[in-house]
Design an enzyme around this catalytic site. Structure first.
Site, PDB file in Angstrom:
ATOM      1  N   LYS A  20      19.185  10.144  18.380  1.00  0.00           N
ATOM      2  CA  LYS A  20      18.314  11.270  18.735  1.00  0.00           C
ATOM      3  C   LYS A  20      17.957  11.221  20.219  1.00  0.00           C
ATOM      4  CE  LYS A  20      14.027  11.593  16.748  1.00  0.00           C
ATOM      5  NZ  LYS A  20      13.009  11.876  17.777  1.00  0.00           N
ATOM      6  N   SER A  21      17.549  10.057  20.707  1.00  0.00           N
ATOM      7  CA  SER A  21      17.135   9.953  22.119  1.00  0.00           C
ATOM      8  C   SER A  21      18.277  10.328  23.058  1.00  0.00           C
ATOM      9  CB  SER A  21      16.708   8.521  22.440  1.00  0.00           C
ATOM     10  OG  SER A  21      15.551   8.176  21.724  1.00  0.00           O
ATOM     11  N   ARG A  25      18.784  13.727  25.667  1.00  0.00           N
ATOM     12  CA  ARG A  25      19.046  13.524  27.089  1.00  0.00           C
ATOM     13  C   ARG A  25      20.394  14.102  27.502  1.00  0.00           C
ATOM     14  NH1 ARG A  25      15.408   9.909  25.272  1.00  0.00           N
ATOM     15  NH2 ARG A  25      14.008   8.806  26.688  1.00  0.00           N
ATOM     16  N   GLY A  92       8.272  15.297  20.408  1.00  0.00           N
ATOM     17  CA  GLY A  92       7.563  14.684  21.529  1.00  0.00           C
ATOM     18  C   GLY A  92       8.494  14.399  22.696  1.00  0.00           C
ATOM     19  N   ARG A 120      -0.686  15.874  19.812  1.00  0.00           N
ATOM     20  CA  ARG A 120      -0.273  14.604  20.426  1.00  0.00           C
ATOM     21  C   ARG A 120      -0.700  14.543  21.895  1.00  0.00           C
ATOM     22  NH1 ARG A 120       5.571  12.942  18.604  1.00  0.00           N
ATOM     23  NH2 ARG A 120       4.850  11.000  19.537  1.00  0.00           N
ATOM     24  N   SER A 166       6.058   3.347  27.281  1.00  0.00           N
ATOM     25  CA  SER A 166       6.544   4.585  26.674  1.00  0.00           C
ATOM     26  C   SER A 166       7.754   5.102  27.420  1.00  0.00           C
ATOM     27  CB  SER A 166       5.449   5.653  26.682  1.00  0.00           C
ATOM     28  OG  SER A 166       6.021   6.927  26.488  1.00  0.00           O
ATOM     29  N   ASP A 312       9.880   2.762  16.462  1.00  0.00           N
ATOM     30  CA  ASP A 312      10.081   3.761  15.402  1.00  0.00           C
ATOM     31  C   ASP A 312      10.448   3.120  14.058  1.00  0.00           C
ATOM     32  OD1 ASP A 312       9.520   5.775  17.182  1.00  0.00           O
ATOM     33  OD2 ASP A 312      11.607   6.171  17.677  1.00  0.00           O
ATOM     34  N   LYS A 339       1.931   8.800  16.977  1.00  0.00           N
ATOM     35  CA  LYS A 339       3.286   9.312  16.701  1.00  0.00           C
ATOM     36  C   LYS A 339       3.165  10.628  15.915  1.00  0.00           C
ATOM     37  CE  LYS A 339       5.507   6.109  18.815  1.00  0.00           C
ATOM     38  NZ  LYS A 339       6.233   6.442  20.041  1.00  0.00           N
ATOM     39  N   ARG A 385       9.929   9.852   9.509  1.00  0.00           N
ATOM     40  CA  ARG A 385      10.152   8.416   9.286  1.00  0.00           C
ATOM     41  C   ARG A 385       9.297   7.875   8.138  1.00  0.00           C
ATOM     42  NH1 ARG A 385      13.682   7.662  13.354  1.00  0.00           N
ATOM     43  NH2 ARG A 385      13.140   8.529  15.384  1.00  0.00           N
TER      44      ARG A 385
HETATM   45  C1  S3P Z   1      11.549   8.137  22.542  1.00  0.00           C
HETATM   46  C2  S3P Z   1      10.553   7.255  22.906  1.00  0.00           C
HETATM   47  C3  S3P Z   1       9.565   6.704  21.962  1.00  0.00           C
HETATM   48  C4  S3P Z   1      10.005   6.911  20.514  1.00  0.00           C
HETATM   49  C5  S3P Z   1      10.502   8.295  20.272  1.00  0.00           C
HETATM   50  C6  S3P Z   1      11.707   8.595  21.159  1.00  0.00           C
HETATM   51  C7  S3P Z   1      12.489   8.638  23.584  1.00  0.00           C
HETATM   52  O1  S3P Z   1       8.324   7.359  22.142  1.00  0.00           O
HETATM   53  O2  S3P Z   1       8.939   6.615  19.642  1.00  0.00           O
HETATM   54  O3  S3P Z   1      10.879   8.461  18.920  1.00  0.00           O
HETATM   55  O4  S3P Z   1      13.529   9.224  23.228  1.00  0.00           O
HETATM   56  O5  S3P Z   1      12.204   8.436  24.769  1.00  0.00           O
HETATM   57  P1  S3P Z   1       7.217   6.833  23.199  1.00  0.00           P
HETATM   58  O6  S3P Z   1       7.720   7.029  24.563  1.00  0.00           O
HETATM   59  O7  S3P Z   1       5.994   7.681  22.920  1.00  0.00           O
HETATM   60  O8  S3P Z   1       6.991   5.392  22.854  1.00  0.00           O
END
Ligand code: S3P
Length: 427
Positions: A20-21, A25, A92, A120, A166, A312, A339, A385
Site C-alpha cells: 500500500k505505501s 507513492r 492518512g 485524525r 512517522s 501496522d 490510527k 486491520r
Molecule cells: C504509512 C506510515 C505509517 C503507517 C501507515 C502507512 C506510510 O503511518 O501506519 O499505515 O505509508 O507512510 P504513520 O506515519 O502515522 O506512523
C-alpha cells in the site's frame, strides 16, 4: 458477517496484495516526474484508489488498462487547480503526503475524508510545513480535515527534529523540502519506513540518509520510471500469524516485501519461536517468499526502535501473543491510538470478547497466554486491520464468530476473505 473457521489447518500458496505505501507513492512520484511512469502490480484497494483519483482531479492523466497503471507526469509545476474539494476517503497516507506536495504548488486545495480520517491529527504535519512558509489550515482553525492548503511556491528549507516517529509526517516534509530552495535536514525519532527516500533515488533525485538524519536539497526534478510494487508485508502478516497459531498449517506467501524498515514482524516471530523460512530472496526488488508453519510460541517484549517497523502489525501481533506461552508486553506504541481507530482499545476490547487475557495500557498492551479463544460477535470498528485480525482469531476460535462492518478490509485488501477461504479449503 459470519467469519471463516478452519478445520484442517491452513495449506497452500498465496501471492499477497501489493504494498500500500509503495503504491501510493508510485502515483505521487509518477505525477511529479517529467515523462511517463508505468506501475506494475499497483494495489487496487480503496486507499490507493483515493490517491489515484485525487491526482486525476489535479489534472494528471492516469490510465489503468487492468494490468498496468500509466501516469503521465506533469513535473513539480504542472498540477492544476481542482474545481472541488478532494475526497481522500480513509487514507492518512494520501492526505498527509499530499499536504507536503501541495504546500509548494501554485494552487489551493481542500482535502477531506471519511469520519475516521476527519478525526485524525494533522497538526503534526501542518506545524513543520508552516515553518517552511506553507499556508495551511484545518477546519474551524483546528487540526482536523477538511484541510485547506494555499500553495506557496517560495517554501523555505527546514531543520526539523521530529517529535514522533512517522513516515507520513517525514514524507510530507520531504515533499515540501524537494520544492524549497536550499537544504533541509530532518532528524527522525526512530527510523520509519523509507519508501519515499528510496523512490526519490529511483526517480533520479537525491537524498542523503545518515542514521536518523535525512538531508535533502531542493528544488529537484524527477524522471518517469517503471515501478514494480512488491507484496505488502503488512497484508502478509495476517497469514503469517494465522499459520503460526493454527494447528496443522504450512503456507507459502509469495513475493512479500522485505524492506528492512518494514520487517519488525519477522523479528518478533523469530523472538517468539515461530517456524518460518525465507526463500527466493530478490535483493533488487526487496521481496521474498515466506513459508511458515504451525509454531510453538513464547511471549516476548516489544518496544523502542522496532515499533515503527511493525506499527501496522501490532493488532495481529497481539493476537499471536494470546497463543504464546507466558506474557507479552507491547510498549512505546501510543501512536496506535491515532490510527484508523484507537487500535490499543479496539484490539483489547474485541479480543477480550473472544476470551483473550489482554489489557490495554497507556502506550500498548499486555497479553498473557496461551488462552483458548471462543466465537463472539465482534466489530472491525470500521478499521481494515482490526477486521482482518479478528478473522484470523475466528479461525482458531471454538464456535462461530460474527464480524460487524467486514467491508472495512477493502481499504487495503479487497480479496481478504476469499484468500482466507482458499487457504482453509481441504487440500
Ligand atoms: C504509512 C506510515 C505509517 C503507517 C501507515 C502507512 C506510510 O503511518 O501506519 O499505515 O505509508 O507512510 P504513520 O506515519 O502515522 O506512523
Amino acid at each position: 458477517m459470519e467469519l471463516v473457521k478452519q478445520i484442517h489447518g491452513l495449506k497452500g500458496k498465496l501471492a499477497v496484495p501489493a504494498d500500500k505505501s509503495i503504491s501510493h507513492r508510485s502515483i505521487m512520484f509518477g505525477a511529479l516526474a517529467q515523462g511517463t511512469t508505468t506501475i506494475h502490480n499497483f494495489l487496487r484497494a480503496e486507499d490507493c484508489l483515493s490517491t489515484l483519483s485525487a491526482f486525476k482531479e489535479l489534472g494528471v492523466e492516469i490510465h489503468d488498462d487492468g494490468t498496468t497503471i500509466t501516469v503521465e507526469g506533469v513535473g513539480f509545476h504542472g498540477l492544476q487547480q481542482a474545481d472541488k474539494p478532494l475526497f481522500i476517503g480513509n487514507s492518512g497516507t494520501t492526505i498527509r503526503l499530499m499536504m507536503g506536495i501541495l504546500a509548494g504548488q501554485r494552487l489551493s486545495a481542500t482535502l477531506y475524508g471519511d469520519d475516521s480520517l476527519n478525526r485524525r491529527p494533522m497538526e503534526r504535519v501542518m506545524a513543520p510545513l508552516r515553518q517552511m512558509g506553507a499556508y495551511i489550515t484545518g477546519a474551524y482553525g483546528k487540526e482536523f480535515p477538511p484541510i485547506t492548503i494555499d500553495g506557496n511556491p517560495q517554501l523555505r528549507p527546514l531543520h526539523y527534529e521530529m517529535p514522533i516517529a512517522s513516515a507520513q509526517v517525514k514524507s510530507a516534509i520531504i515533499f515540501a523540502a524537494l520544492q524549497a530552495t536550499g537544504t533541509s535536514t530532518i532528524i527522525e525519532k526512530e527510523n520509519s519506513r523509507n519508501h519515499t527516500e528510496e523512490m526519490i533515488k529511483q526517480f533520479g533525485g537525491s537524498i542523503e540518509v545518515d542514521g536518523k538524519t535525512i538531508t535533502v536539497t531542493g528544488p529537484q526534478t524527477f524522471t518517469g520510471q517503471t515501478v514494480t510494487v512488491p507484496g505488502d508485508i503488512s497484508s502478509a502478516s495476517f497469514f503469517l500469524v494465522a499459520a503460526a497459531i493454527t494447528p496443522n498449517s504450512e503456507i507459502t506467501l509469495q513475493n512479500v516485501g522485505i524492506n528492512a524498515t518494514r520487517t519488525g514482524i519477522l523479528d518478533v516471530l523469530k523472538q517468539m519461536g515461530a517456524d518460518f523460512t525465507l526463500e527466493n530472496v530478490d535483493e533488487k526488488n526487496q521481496a521474498a517468499d515466506i513459508t511458515i508453519r504451525t509454531s510453538s510460541l513464547k511471549g516476548t517484549t516489544i518496544g523502542g526502535e522496532i515499533i515503527p517497523r511493525l506499527i501496522d502489525e501490532l493488532p495481529v501481533i497481539a493476537l499471536l501473543a494470546t497463543q504464546a506461552t507466558g506474557q507479552t508486553v507491547i510498549f512505546d506504541a501510543e501512536e496506535l491510538k491515532v490510527k484508523e481507530t484507537n487500535r490499543i482499545d479496539a484490539t483489547a476490547d474485541e479480543l477480550k470478547k473472544m476470551g483473550a487475557d489482554i489489557t490495554a495500557t497507556p502506550d500498548g498492551l499486555i497479553i498473557n497466554g496461551p488462552t483458548p479463544l471462543h466465537g463472539a460477535a465482534v466489530s472491525s470498528h470500521q478499521d481494515h486491520r482490526i477486521g482482518m485480525m479478528l478473522q484470523v482469531a475466528a479461525l482458531i476460535a471454538q464456535g462461530t464468530s460474527e464480524l460487524e462492518n467486514p467491508e472495512a478490509v477493502a481499504i487495503s485488501y479487497p480479496h481478504f476473505f476469499a484468500d482466507v477461504t482458499a487457504l482453509t479449503e481441504e487440500k
